[in-house]
Design an enzyme around this catalytic site. Structure first.
Site, PDB file in Angstrom:
ATOM      1  N   PHE A 270       0.812  -1.224   0.000  1.00 37.88           N
ATOM      2  CA  PHE A 270       0.000   0.000   0.000  1.00 37.88           C
ATOM      3  C   PHE A 270       0.844   1.273   0.000  1.00 37.88           C
ATOM      4  CE2 PHE A 270      -0.459   2.719   3.765  1.00 37.88           C
ATOM      5  CZ  PHE A 270       0.382   2.086   4.664  1.00 37.88           C
ATOM      6  N   LYS A 271       2.114   1.160   0.339  1.00 41.67           N
ATOM      7  CA  LYS A 271       2.967   2.348   0.349  1.00 41.67           C
ATOM      8  C   LYS A 271       2.998   3.036  -1.018  1.00 41.67           C
ATOM      9  CE  LYS A 271       4.705   1.578   4.590  1.00 41.67           C
ATOM     10  NZ  LYS A 271       4.055   0.316   5.020  1.00 41.67           N
ATOM     11  N   ASP A 272       2.781   2.250  -2.086  1.00 41.01           N
ATOM     12  CA  ASP A 272       2.758   2.844  -3.426  1.00 41.01           C
ATOM     13  C   ASP A 272       1.672   3.914  -3.571  1.00 41.01           C
ATOM     14  OD1 ASP A 272       4.837   1.297  -4.553  1.00 41.01           O
ATOM     15  OD2 ASP A 272       3.461  -0.350  -5.013  1.00 41.01           O
TER      16      ASP A 272
ATOM     17  N   LEU B 115       3.561   6.792  -2.232  1.00 44.24           N
ATOM     18  CA  LEU B 115       4.929   7.034  -2.703  1.00 44.24           C
ATOM     19  C   LEU B 115       5.048   7.155  -4.219  1.00 44.24           C
ATOM     20  CD1 LEU B 115       6.862   5.101  -0.004  1.00 44.24           C
ATOM     21  CD2 LEU B 115       7.259   7.478  -0.669  1.00 44.24           C
TER      22      LEU B 115
ATOM     23  N   THR C 271       8.144   0.451   2.742  1.00 41.92           N
ATOM     24  CA  THR C 271       8.404   1.854   2.433  1.00 41.92           C
ATOM     25  C   THR C 271       9.634   1.988   1.556  1.00 41.92           C
ATOM     26  OG1 THR C 271       7.523   2.496   4.563  1.00 41.92           O
ATOM     27  CG2 THR C 271       8.803   4.144   3.414  1.00 41.92           C
TER      28      THR C 271
END
Ligand SMILES: *Cc1c(COP(=O)(O)O)cnc(C)c1O
Length: 497
Positions: free
Chosen positions: A112-114, A117, A147
């Site tokens: 989910f960091k995408d 980011l 991350t």
């Protein structure tokens, strides 16, 4: 919209300044001083928009020094279908019993960091321009796995930036490690730290406050910036997907427009669930926010023990490594809001945390918390059991982090009999954590490389996401390991990128 530090609300800054700076000079985190409300007409626009449009609208409410054209351009690039395997950026999969899985891992690194980011490089480079910054932004990232991969992918070859990622030697999955050490790009570097995530994060905080290092880098035309979720530019893009999920659920008739949902989030640094809290403040109808932890249950105890946060406890390496955290940085932002934006109170609490590893909030703050938050934790056995049951009963394959949230939600439901439809954040592709997922399904995984994908494929018949399959045959580029005491010295490597 004005932003202030959680530890000093005297100095107001713009969103561009907050994003360009990352962390405030006093060590606090930048926060908006008011929450913009979604109007009836906003909701109509949101309902009629695709994900990119929804994200641009929500971001526009907070980033008022960015034009609508800029934000449209950024969201078009960040959420481009070729980076997300199609136009369904954050799909919601409905299971039995009013459980709705919000899949946040269809981006280029499969976690989910995408969601944030892929956006942050656009927001950051624009923020630097807006604030008159001409130095190269050096992004330093401490990562518990996801991350780092997502930040490397987002910033690779972005002009005006360099990125250095620190990951704990033990505690990232083989797939995460492979993603990081094979990352392409002229401006990227990766460093393993002999310690756990909190060690890496604390060491990084020291770099950010080391005047000597800052001056040295500045003389070489570089400035430090952060892509950790302490950066407001990381948090802001995360608010949109909860609002988007609600629009999807009302569109398919699973929720009546205006009626409440719960949101259950597998939590580590408290960024993802804080975004849900902010979405609620904007008018998203939320009944309970359920904070799900693994065996590192410092947050569960905080919510359940009368508001005492105590990091003096053993640190466990679990099957959900992205949540193996004892200091949840973004909790500071929640403290700021539930104390009525009392910067002095936050300063004191954070002082106690750094001196004694513990603090206790006031009964008033506690009451504000209890009204909205619930919490729970589960161990690796319960996690594995949940993966197996979901696969058997619902034909749904989930990763270990998502399974923690599902398990904690099931406990919550059994305990409270609350039948409110619930959005459960799914934070990683099951193929990113092949070993644990395959073992939960009764398989065995002996390999520590990309052939793990084949094992899980063999057990489930499901295809791994394209970005993970593409790791086959890639050669590692980075093999440096440093002691946590020596992290400061690695900043000299930045000049070489
Ligand atoms: C980062 C991460 C989390 C924790 O999110 P926070 O915003 O740090 O609470 C949970 N699951 C996965 C897969 C992650 O990568």
């Amino acid at each position: 919209m004005e932003y202030v530090s959680t530890r000093n609300k005297g100095k107001k800054v713009s969103s561009a300044f907050a994003i360009a700076s990352g962390i405030a000079p006093d060590g606090g985190l930048y926060c908006p001083t008011t929450f913009p409300e979604l109007t009836k007409s906003d909701w109509e626009t949101l309902a009629a928009s695709d994900y990119k449009g929804r994200a641009a609208l929500v971001l526009g409410k907070f980033l008022t020094d960015f034009s609508a054209e800029e934000l449209k351009d950024f969201t078009e690039k960040a959420y481009a279908p070729d980076r997300w395997g199609g136009t369904d950026t954050a799909p919601v999969v409905s299971l039995s019993g009013g459980r709705h899985i919000l899949e946040l891992w269809h981006g280029p690194t499969c976690a989910f960091k995408d969601m944030a980011l892929q956006m942050l490089p656009h927001l950051l480079t624009a923020s630097l321009k807006k604030t008159g910054e001409t130095r190269t932004a050096c992004i330093l990232v401490a990562t518990s796995g996801d991350t780092g991969t997502a930040a490397l992918n987002g910033f690779a070859d972005v002009p005006g930036t360099k990125i250095m990622v620190y990951y704990p030697v033990h505690g990232v999955s083989p797939m995460q490690k492979l993603q990081m050490v094979t990352q392409e790009g002229k401006n990227v570097s990766v460093c393993a730290v002999n310690g756990n995530f909190d060690d890496a994060q604390s060491a990084l905080k020291r770099i950010f406050t080391d005047q000597d290092t800052i001056e040295k880098l500045s003389a070489q035309g570089m400035m430090l910036s952060s892509a950790n979720s302490i950066n407001w530019g990381r948090l802001a893009p995360q608010i949109a997907y909860y609002i988007s999920a609600y629009c999807d659920l009302t569109a398919r008739g699973a929720v009546e427009p205006g009626s409440p949902v719960n949101i259950c989030v597998p939590t580590g640094n408290f960024g993802n669930i804080l975004a849900a809290y902010i979405a609620k403040q904007m008018g998203l109808p939320v009944h309970k926010l359920i904070c799900a932890s693994n065996r590192n249950n410092v947050l569960t105890d905080f919510f359940k023990s009368g508001g005492t946060y105590d990091r003096n406890r053993p640190f466990y390496t679990t099957a959900s490594p992205s949540m193996d955290i004892l200091i949840s940085s973004n909790l500071e932002r929640l403290l700021f809001y539930i104390s009525g934006q009392n910067d002095e109170a936050v300063r004191n609490l954070m002082e106690q945390l750094s001196q004694n590893g513990t603090y206790t909030i006031t009964p008033e703050m506690q009451a504000a918390l209890a009204e909205l938050f619930d919490a729970g934790s589960c161990d690796d056995n319960q996690t594995a059991d949940t993966i197996r049951r979901l696969h058997e009963n619902e034909k749904y394959l989930c990763d270990t982090h998502t399974a923690v949230a599902v398990s904690v939600y099931e406990d919550y439901r059994a305990r409270t009999n609350d039948t409110t439809p619930t959005i459960i954040a799914s934070t990683a592709s099951p193929f990113k954590f092949c070993k644990s997922v395959a073992e939960a399904l009764g398989g065995t995984v002996k390999c520590e490389d990309v052939t793990q994908l084949d094992v899980l494929h063999g057990l489930t018949g499901q295809q791994p996401p394209a970005p993970l399959a593409a790791l086959r045959g890639k050669q590692p580029r980075f093999d440096r390991v440093v002691e946590k005491e020596d992290i400061l010295s690695t900043t000299s490597l930045l000049a070489e990128l």
